[in-house]
Design a protein around this motif. Structure first.
Motif, PDB file in Angstrom:
ATOM      1  N   ILE A 279       0.569  -1.089  -0.052  1.00  0.00           N
ATOM      2  CA  ILE A 279      -0.062   0.093  -0.035  1.00  0.00           C
ATOM      3  C   ILE A 279       0.614   1.605  -0.072  1.00  0.00           C
ATOM      4  O   ILE A 279       0.483   2.823  -0.327  1.00  0.00           O
ATOM      5  CB  ILE A 279      -1.009   0.307   1.484  1.00  0.00           C
ATOM      6  N   VAL A 280       2.452   1.631   0.644  1.00  0.00           N
ATOM      7  CA  VAL A 280       2.892   2.165   0.436  1.00  0.00           C
ATOM      8  C   VAL A 280       3.209   2.712  -0.579  1.00  0.00           C
ATOM      9  O   VAL A 280       4.193   3.922  -0.624  1.00  0.00           O
ATOM     10  CB  VAL A 280       3.715   2.333   1.846  1.00  0.00           C
ATOM     11  N   ARG A 281       3.567   1.784  -1.264  1.00  0.00           N
ATOM     12  CA  ARG A 281       4.458   1.879  -2.391  1.00  0.00           C
ATOM     13  C   ARG A 281       3.605   2.758  -3.818  1.00  0.00           C
ATOM     14  O   ARG A 281       4.082   3.068  -4.525  1.00  0.00           O
ATOM     15  CB  ARG A 281       5.047   0.540  -2.779  1.00  0.00           C
ATOM     16  N   ALA A 282       2.086   2.719  -3.725  1.00  0.00           N
ATOM     17  CA  ALA A 282       1.939   3.605  -4.083  1.00  0.00           C
ATOM     18  C   ALA A 282       1.655   4.600  -5.086  1.00  0.00           C
ATOM     19  O   ALA A 282       2.233   5.752  -6.078  1.00  0.00           O
ATOM     20  CB  ALA A 282       0.429   2.834  -4.726  1.00  0.00           C
ATOM     21  N   PRO A 283       1.153   5.189  -3.388  1.00  0.00           N
ATOM     22  CA  PRO A 283       1.844   7.032  -3.053  1.00  0.00           C
ATOM     23  C   PRO A 283       3.000   6.747  -3.340  1.00  0.00           C
ATOM     24  O   PRO A 283       3.691   8.376  -3.959  1.00  0.00           O
ATOM     25  CB  PRO A 283       1.254   7.251  -2.119  1.00  0.00           C
ATOM     26  N   LEU A 284       3.742   6.348  -2.499  1.00  0.00           N
ATOM     27  CA  LEU A 284       5.093   6.856  -3.283  1.00  0.00           C
ATOM     28  C   LEU A 284       5.922   6.910  -4.529  1.00  0.00           C
ATOM     29  O   LEU A 284       6.873   7.251  -5.158  1.00  0.00           O
ATOM     30  CB  LEU A 284       6.314   5.703  -2.367  1.00  0.00           C
ATOM     31  N   SER A 285       5.697   5.212  -5.117  1.00  0.00           N
ATOM     32  CA  SER A 285       5.846   5.876  -6.501  1.00  0.00           C
ATOM     33  C   SER A 285       5.610   6.957  -7.450  1.00  0.00           C
ATOM     34  O   SER A 285       5.912   7.281  -8.349  1.00  0.00           O
ATOM     35  CB  SER A 285       5.511   4.066  -7.265  1.00  0.00           C
ATOM     36  N   ARG A 286       4.762   7.557  -6.970  1.00  0.00           N
ATOM     37  CA  ARG A 286       3.959   8.470  -7.634  1.00  0.00           C
ATOM     38  C   ARG A 286       4.773   9.724  -7.414  1.00  0.00           C
ATOM     39  O   ARG A 286       5.048  10.923  -8.473  1.00  0.00           O
ATOM     40  CB  ARG A 286       1.570   8.369  -7.309  1.00  0.00           C
ATOM     41  N   ILE A 287       4.994   9.736  -6.209  1.00  0.00           N
ATOM     42  CA  ILE A 287       5.579  11.188  -6.053  1.00  0.00           C
ATOM     43  C   ILE A 287       7.097  10.732  -6.643  1.00  0.00           C
ATOM     44  O   ILE A 287       8.212  12.123  -7.697  1.00  0.00           O
ATOM     45  CB  ILE A 287       6.548  10.679  -4.295  1.00  0.00           C
ATOM     46  N   LYS A 312       0.776  16.125  -3.603  1.00  0.00           N
ATOM     47  CA  LYS A 312       0.390  17.042  -2.116  1.00  0.00           C
ATOM     48  C   LYS A 312      -0.651  15.288  -1.890  1.00  0.00           C
ATOM     49  O   LYS A 312      -0.584  15.564  -0.773  1.00  0.00           O
ATOM     50  CB  LYS A 312      -0.425  18.293  -2.204  1.00  0.00           C
ATOM     51  N   GLN A 313      -1.692  15.260  -3.359  1.00  0.00           N
ATOM     52  CA  GLN A 313      -2.921  14.227  -2.623  1.00  0.00           C
ATOM     53  C   GLN A 313      -1.815  12.764  -2.143  1.00  0.00           C
ATOM     54  O   GLN A 313      -2.265  12.347  -1.788  1.00  0.00           O
ATOM     55  CB  GLN A 313      -3.427  13.573  -3.659  1.00  0.00           C
ATOM     56  N   SER A 314      -0.849  12.990  -3.059  1.00  0.00           N
ATOM     57  CA  SER A 314      -0.132  11.066  -2.371  1.00  0.00           C
ATOM     58  C   SER A 314       0.743  11.295  -0.768  1.00  0.00           C
ATOM     59  O   SER A 314       0.654  10.460  -0.785  1.00  0.00           O
ATOM     60  CB  SER A 314       1.325  10.786  -4.144  1.00  0.00           C
ATOM     61  N   GLY A 315       1.317  12.993  -0.719  1.00  0.00           N
ATOM     62  CA  GLY A 315       1.911  13.284   0.077  1.00  0.00           C
ATOM     63  C   GLY A 315       0.640  12.323   1.279  1.00  0.00           C
ATOM     64  O   GLY A 315       0.789  11.921   2.399  1.00  0.00           O
ATOM     65  N   ASN A 316      -0.631  13.211   1.154  1.00  0.00           N
ATOM     66  CA  ASN A 316      -0.971  12.578   1.915  1.00  0.00           C
ATOM     67  C   ASN A 316      -2.091  11.328   2.289  1.00  0.00           C
ATOM     68  O   ASN A 316      -2.459  11.039   3.736  1.00  0.00           O
ATOM     69  CB  ASN A 316      -3.166  13.992   1.755  1.00  0.00           C
TER      70      ASN A 316
END
Length: 340
Positions: A279-287, A312-316
């Motif tokens: 789960i953590v990998r998805a927003p981290l990959s976008r950033i 911002k969305q990925s960070g949140n």
């Protein structure tokens, strides 16, 4: 001829002077250092036994003027403790011999058949037997001390009837039954009704495999009705000239509950690990993807507001995931395990 040089003190209770002299000669022929006491009556012999510090062997004529046969032997044994008694008689009476040997007499010799060698062997055998019996008594006392003073519940049960034979204090305290109550019960009585069949299967399997030692986990019922989980260790031992089963029971109820808690925590830890790796990998990959775009020379600055909004969305999203991980970690109650 070499003589036995072990110091020996012998009391001969014999009213026939000729027989005494013959015995005395035989003893001096085989022993280097020997002290011989002679009495003709039971009454005087008892006085000698009480006054002499050490008597190693008693040679007893079966017929004396004041007492004879079984009555005489019984009276002598009451005053001699563990001193070996060798019976001397002029008659071959096998039934009487067996009877007297069964009550602790060391040997039964026919006077007409006695010679120095026979007498010597009988004395040495009697002394060795006395030493062996003392060793057995010492071993039995050691066993009794280990059994009774053990902090773990222990008991002996009859292999055929399954009745309790002996129970130590730790078992009485743990299970709540008195010694007398235990003695009226079988090992089935401390099992839940739905596990009696399991016990019978276990006993049958052990008999089939001819297994002496056994270890396993079972449920026992206390007198209060409470169920406890126990780890059982058992083996065969000889008790009162009979093969019985010795059992040691270790209460592992708390230990098993503790292990269940650990297993539950392990499941939570696996879930947390999965969250971190997926789960953590998805927003981290976008950033990381957005950072790569910004680093490109052909980057179009008109896309910057959109990319910043995506960061911002990925960070949140990443922040919420981290908060969830923190909350799940708190629910593990790691402090409870440290205290235990």
């Amino acid at each position: 001829m070499l003589k036995d040089n072990q110091p020996l003190s012998i009391l001969i209770i014999e009213d026939n002077l000729g027989d005494f002299v013959l015995l005395e000669d035989y003893l001096h022929e085989k022993f280097e250092t020997i002290q011989i006491f002679h009495e003709e009556l039971f009454s005087s012999a008892i006085s000698t036994i009480k006054s002499v510090k050490k008597i190693d062997i008693i040679l007893l004529d079966l017929i004396l003027p004041d007492f004879q046969r079984e009555i005489l032997v019984d009276k002598v044994q009451k005053h001699t403790g563990d001193i070996p008694v060798i019976i001397l008689t002029g008659y071959t009476e096998l039934v009487l011999a067996r009877k007297l040997l069964s009550v602790g007499v060391s040997d039964f010799l026919i006077k007409d058949e006695i010679n120095p060698e026979i007498l010597y062997k009988s004395i040495i055998y009697s002394l060795e037997r006395k030493s062996y019996i003392r060793g057995l008594k010492k071993t039995k006392k050691t066993y009794q001390d280990l059994f009774n003073l053990s902090p773990q519940p222990m008991w002996l049960y009859d292999i055929s009837s399954l009745h309790f034979l002996d129970i130590n204090q730790a078992a009485i305290v743990k299970y709540g039954y008195t010694f007398e109550e235990f003695r009226s019960m079988t090992i089935k009585d401390i099992r839940p009704a739905n596990e009696v069949e399991l016990l019978e299967d276990s006993l049958s399997q052990r008999m089939l495999n001819d297994s002496d030692r056994f270890a396993g986990f079972f449920t026992h019922v206390l007198k209060s009705g409470e169920n406890i989980s126990v780890e059982i260790y058992s083996s065969n031992i000889e008790y009162d000239n009979k093969l019985v089963r010795l059992v040691l029971a270790n209460d592992v109820t708390d230990k098993l509950e503790y292990l269940k808690k650990i297993e539950a925590q392990n499941v939570k830890l696996k879930n947390i690990a999965w969250t971190q790796s997926h789960i953590v990998r998805a927003p981290l990959s976008r950033i990381l993807g957005i950072i790569n775009l910004l680093e490109l020379e052909a980057f179009n600055s008109d896309d910057l507001p959109y990319l910043i909004d995506q960061v911002k969305q990925s960070g949140n999203e990443l922040d919420k995931i981290v908060q969830n991980i923190v909350e799940e970690t708190k629910s593990l109650n790691l402090n409870t395990f440290q205290n235990e």
